[in-house]
Design a protein around this motif. Structure first.
Motif, mmCIF file in Angstrom:
data_model
loop_
_atom_site.group_PDB
_atom_site.id
_atom_site.type_symbol
_atom_site.label_atom_id
_atom_site.label_comp_id
_atom_site.label_asym_id
_atom_site.label_seq_id
_atom_site.Cartn_x
_atom_site.Cartn_y
_atom_site.Cartn_z
ATOM 1 N N ARG A 1 42.921 43.296 42.666
ATOM 2 C CA ARG A 1 43.169 42.134 41.835
ATOM 3 C C ARG A 1 41.886 41.629 41.180
ATOM 4 N NH1 ARG A 1 45.012 37.310 45.134
ATOM 5 N NH2 ARG A 1 47.051 38.318 45.116
ATOM 6 N N ALA B 1 38.847 41.248 38.476
ATOM 7 C CA ALA B 1 38.932 41.164 37.023
ATOM 8 C C ALA B 1 38.710 42.525 36.373
ATOM 9 C CB ALA B 1 37.883 40.179 36.524
ATOM 10 N N ILE C 1 41.854 44.650 36.699
ATOM 11 C CA ILE C 1 42.886 44.123 35.799
ATOM 12 C C ILE C 1 42.575 44.480 34.364
ATOM 13 C CG2 ILE C 1 43.828 41.961 34.901
ATOM 14 C CD1 ILE C 1 43.328 40.876 37.786
ATOM 15 N N ALA D 1 44.682 46.790 31.735
ATOM 16 C CA ALA D 1 45.207 46.185 30.517
ATOM 17 C C ALA D 1 44.726 46.901 29.269
ATOM 18 C CB ALA D 1 44.790 44.720 30.458
ATOM 19 N N ALA E 1 39.238 44.150 25.129
ATOM 20 C CA ALA E 1 40.206 43.290 24.484
ATOM 21 C C ALA E 1 39.602 42.686 23.233
ATOM 22 C CB ALA E 1 40.606 42.171 25.433
ATOM 23 N N LYS E 2 40.481 42.127 22.420
ATOM 24 C CA LYS E 2 39.973 41.457 21.229
ATOM 25 C C LYS E 2 39.410 40.095 21.622
ATOM 26 C CE LYS E 2 43.576 43.775 18.886
ATOM 27 N NZ LYS E 2 45.009 43.689 18.997
ATOM 28 N N PRO F 1 35.917 37.223 21.944
ATOM 29 C CA PRO F 1 34.573 37.207 22.499
ATOM 30 C C PRO F 1 34.590 37.471 23.993
ATOM 31 C CG PRO F 1 35.377 34.982 22.147
ATOM 32 C CD PRO F 1 36.406 35.907 21.597
ATOM 33 N N CYS G 1 30.619 39.482 31.939
ATOM 34 C CA CYS G 1 31.909 40.157 32.051
ATOM 35 C C CYS G 1 31.784 41.590 31.566
ATOM 36 C CB CYS G 1 32.975 39.433 31.227
ATOM 37 S SG CYS G 1 33.575 37.934 31.986
ATOM 38 N N ALA H 1 33.954 31.287 42.352
ATOM 39 C CA ALA H 1 33.966 31.013 40.915
ATOM 40 C C ALA H 1 33.339 29.649 40.659
ATOM 41 C CB ALA H 1 35.400 31.026 40.400
ATOM 42 N N HIS I 1 39.538 34.837 37.922
ATOM 43 C CA HIS I 1 38.998 34.748 36.574
ATOM 44 C C HIS I 1 39.532 35.879 35.706
ATOM 45 C CE1 HIS I 1 36.351 33.930 33.304
ATOM 46 N NE2 HIS I 1 35.884 35.164 33.335
ATOM 47 N N GLY J 1 40.670 36.880 26.137
ATOM 48 C CA GLY J 1 41.357 37.971 25.471
ATOM 49 C C GLY J 1 42.186 38.808 26.405
#
Lengths: 367, 345
Positions: free
Chosen positions: A6, A8, A11, A15, A19-20, A22, A27, A289, B134, B138
């Motif tokens: 799980r 980030a 994930i 996915a 991704a589109k 910013p 990250c 976090a 988190h 996007g």
């Protein structure tokens, strides 16, 4: 549960990264990092690497401009007491209790007091005085002709929490000498519900029967409150208190320091706590976090830690922490701090700069 | 209610008469909706200054009612809600259940429990920080596979058949959405359950169990019959054998407060709640032996009034709004219930 599934990164890979929109630097860095776990899914990995190829590598030859990343700690002491009720709440609760008294079945007296025992006599004396089995709703006969008069008048002492607590404690005071005749006479003469006086010293032995003193509650306002001692953790027991420190520039902030090496925010927060407040604090850093951030652009660019690096400003990520015991001690701090305070939310507003307040206000609890 | 109806009828009659004339009568210098919108709002009694000191001190409702020469007509102060609901078109409608004159009215709440305040101020924010996941900007959640399986095969009978349930059981398990401030797990209720097999022979056990459950939970206990006979356990079908009490709202927090702060610390050599407990949808059950039930302050204060050796043990189910046991366990741990042993989610 397997946390790896799980995270980030996992994930994001599932996915179809990238991704589109910013994406922050950390990250990107986190996602593009190769691990053995990911190497197992080779097909997915290669595809992702191909997708990430347009992202610039971390090290670059030209001069690098970046923000200084800092970890801040919002160290808080949660409220220790229940809050003071609003007068409307007090009146409402008392009204509801009286309504309950009107609607409830009669008190099952003989289940609690055997007939003829001293406790039964004592019970009769008390009920005669206050007309109702409930101990904290004042003199009120719910079944009588005036049972309709159940609403509390303005300024009635029965609605005050102090009065209710006092009447409960007074009820718990049992006479030591259980001579029924004497007790009932005494009780008829001075019904405790009617002639209550808030300033009367509790547990005073009356003329006829001695009364066993019941321990009174500690005051809700402490000496630290009265003296205005901002450094004490015993102040404002109904509110959350936050640790604020005076840093090198003389500004009041939450303790913070820049991230060292490869440590993450959680580790950095634990380090900052020790380096700022010393070892005499039992703390717990909640979660991994951050709960908020503050960014500040330097007026002029500053040289970074690495060569060719320039720092545009600073970004402070705040981690949440709780103090269970102990107290801050700044004598051996390594962050150049000169003073500390334990402040509630609205006190923080006046202590910090408006810009800082705007950044941190929403992560502080109202109570 | 007569007043209520009168007001309603008078209002509607007025409205009927006035309706045609109201539009032309609008003033010319009307204000915009945005200007001084606050003044247009209904005035609250909180903004009105309180009555003066002498009015407050001299106001005595009892004396006022006694000084009245003629008794008020009963319709002014006596109202009985209709016993039966006769449908929405009946002129005599029952008042809402929140009205004290309603037959369904239950008084309460009577206090603001400490545990509830702690949950609001401390536990819920911490749970959100702990369970936050988190997602980078996007991010779009990957499409989930269908939870019900389709029928695979060549049989012509599979066509248009309803989908099959999941593997391992027919019921779909709860979905866990991403944690936000709206869906932090909270405690929704507690159910006490006590099975008293001795009640088959002597119903006194059941009565005592009911009294104990009521005393410690502050709600009326309900009894349950045995559904079928089991020879080995001495159960006979149709005999009353168990008592439950289900709490909601304020009672829950008072009960849990007593349980966690008074009872559990005093149980000798209690290890905690078993980690495997839970129904995998956020409800966790554990049991208390009969000595522990006797430790509740309500039982302890008149322990002698209960017949000896009749105080039963009980099962306590804590219902939470968590959708899995992992979150429920985290919630219970944060309010002070320890767990031991292997953990099952």
């Amino acid at each position: 549960m397997n946390t790896g599934q799980r995270s980030a990164r996992q994930i994001a890979l599932k996915a179809g990264w990238p991704a589109k929109g910013p994406v922050c630097f950390s990250c990107q860095h986190q996602i593009s990092r190769r691990t053995y776990a990911i190497a197992a899914a080779a097909a997915v990995e290669t595809q992702t690497q191909a997708n990430l190829s347009h992202i610039l590598p971390v090290t670059s030859t030209s001069s690098q401009q970046a923000y200084q990343v800092r970890a801040g700690v919002v160290l808080s002491r949660p409220p220790l007491l229940t809050r003071d009720l609003h007068p409307f709440e007090k009146a409402f609760y008392l009204y509801q209790r009286r309504l309950n008294e009107r609607l409830a079945l009669p008190f099952t007296r003989y289940f609690y007091f055997k007939k003829g025992t001293p406790t039964d006599v004592e019970w009769k004396r008390k009920v005669k005085a206050r007309l109702t089995p409930a101990r904290d709703i004042g003199v009120y006969n719910a079944y009588g002709d005036e049972g309709w008069n159940d609403e509390v008048l303005v300024g009635a002492k029965e609605a005050e929490t102090e009065w209710q607590v006092e009447s409960l404690l007074k009820d718990a005071e049992a006479p030591i000498t259980g001579i029924p005749g004497q007790e009932s006479e005494n009780g008829a003469g001075a019904p405790n519900g009617v002639e209550f006086d808030g300033e009367q010293t509790p547990g005073v032995s009356s003329e006829k029967g001695k009364v066993e003193a019941v321990e009174r509650l500690m005051p809700r306002v402490t000496t630290a409150d009265r003296k205005g001692d901002m450094k004490s953790l015993d102040r404002l027991l109904q509110r959350s208190l936050y640790l604020l420190v005076k840093n090198k520039e003389g500004r009041w902030t939450f303790p913070d320091d820049r991230l060292m090496g490869k440590e993450n925010l959680h580790q950095a927060a634990e380090r900052v706590l020790v380096q700022a407040g010393g070892l005499n604090m039992n703390t717990w850093v909640v979660g991994n976090a951050p709960i908020g951030y503050y960014s500040f652009d330097f007026p002029t660019r500053r040289p970074g830690l690495q060569k060719n690096a320039e720092e545009l400003g600073e970004k402070v990520f705040f981690m949440k922490a709780r103090i269970m015991a102990g107290q801050a001690n700044l004598t051996e701090n390594k962050l150049g701090l000169s003073d500390f305070k334990w402040l509630a939310k609205e006190e923080i507003q006046s202590a910090v700069t408006p810009r800082y307040w705007n950044a941190v206000r929403n992560m502080l609890a109202e109570r | 209610m007569a007043l209520r109806e009168l007001r309603f009828k008078a209002g509607s009659a007025l409205w009927r008469d006035l309706r045609p004339s109201i539009y032309p009568a609008r003033p010319f210098f009307t204000r915009d909706a945005s200007t001084n919108a606050l003044q247009d709002l209904e005035s609250s009694s909180f903004t009105v200054p309180p009555p003066s000191e002498d009015i407050v001190k001299s106001y005595d409702p009892v004396a006022r009612s006694k000084s009245r020469k003629n008794e008020l007509p009963p319709s002014r102060y006596q109202y009985r809600s209709p016993k039966y609901y006769r449908g929405p078109l009946h002129p005599h409608q029952p008042p809402p259940p929140s009205d004290p004159s309603s037959r369904l009215f239950t008084p309460g709440p009577f206090s603001l429990p400490r545990l509830e305040q702690t949950y609001q101020s401390t536990i819920a924010p911490d749970l959100l920080t702990l369970t936050y996941t988190h997602f980078p900007p996007g991010y779009r959640a990957p499409p989930k596979a269908q939870r019900l399986r389709s029928w695979e095969g060549d049989s012509p009978y599979f066509k248009n058949r309803p989908l099959r349930g999941p593997r391992g059981g027919d019921n779909l398990r709860l979905l866990t959405p991403p944690k936000t401030f709206r869906n932090i797990p909270k405690i929704t209720g507690v159910t006490l359950h006590s099975m008293v097999p001795d009640a088959v022979d002597d119903s006194a056990h059941l009565h005592v169990a009911g009294m104990v459950m009521q005393a410690i939970s502050n709600v009326r206990a309900t009894t349950h019959k045995a559904r079928r006979s089991v020879q080995q356990w001495g159960l006979r079908e149709g005999k009353y054998v168990s008592v439950t009490a289900s709490m909601k709202g304020e009672d829950t927090f008072h009960f849990l407060g007593k349980l966690i702060d008074v009872v559990l610390p005093r149980i000798k050599e209690w290890k905690g709640v078993k980690g495997t407990s839970g129904d995998s949808s956020g409800n966790i059950t554990f049991g208390l032996p009969r000595d522990a039930v006797a430790l509740f302050p309500e039982v302890e204060v008149n322990y002698d009034m209960y017949p000896p050796k009749m105080i039963p043990g009980c099962h306590i189910t804590i219902h939470s709004s968590a959708t899995n046991d992992r979150d429920a366990r985290l919630l219970l741990q944060s309010i002070g219930i320890p767990f031991y042993g292997k953990v099952v989610n």
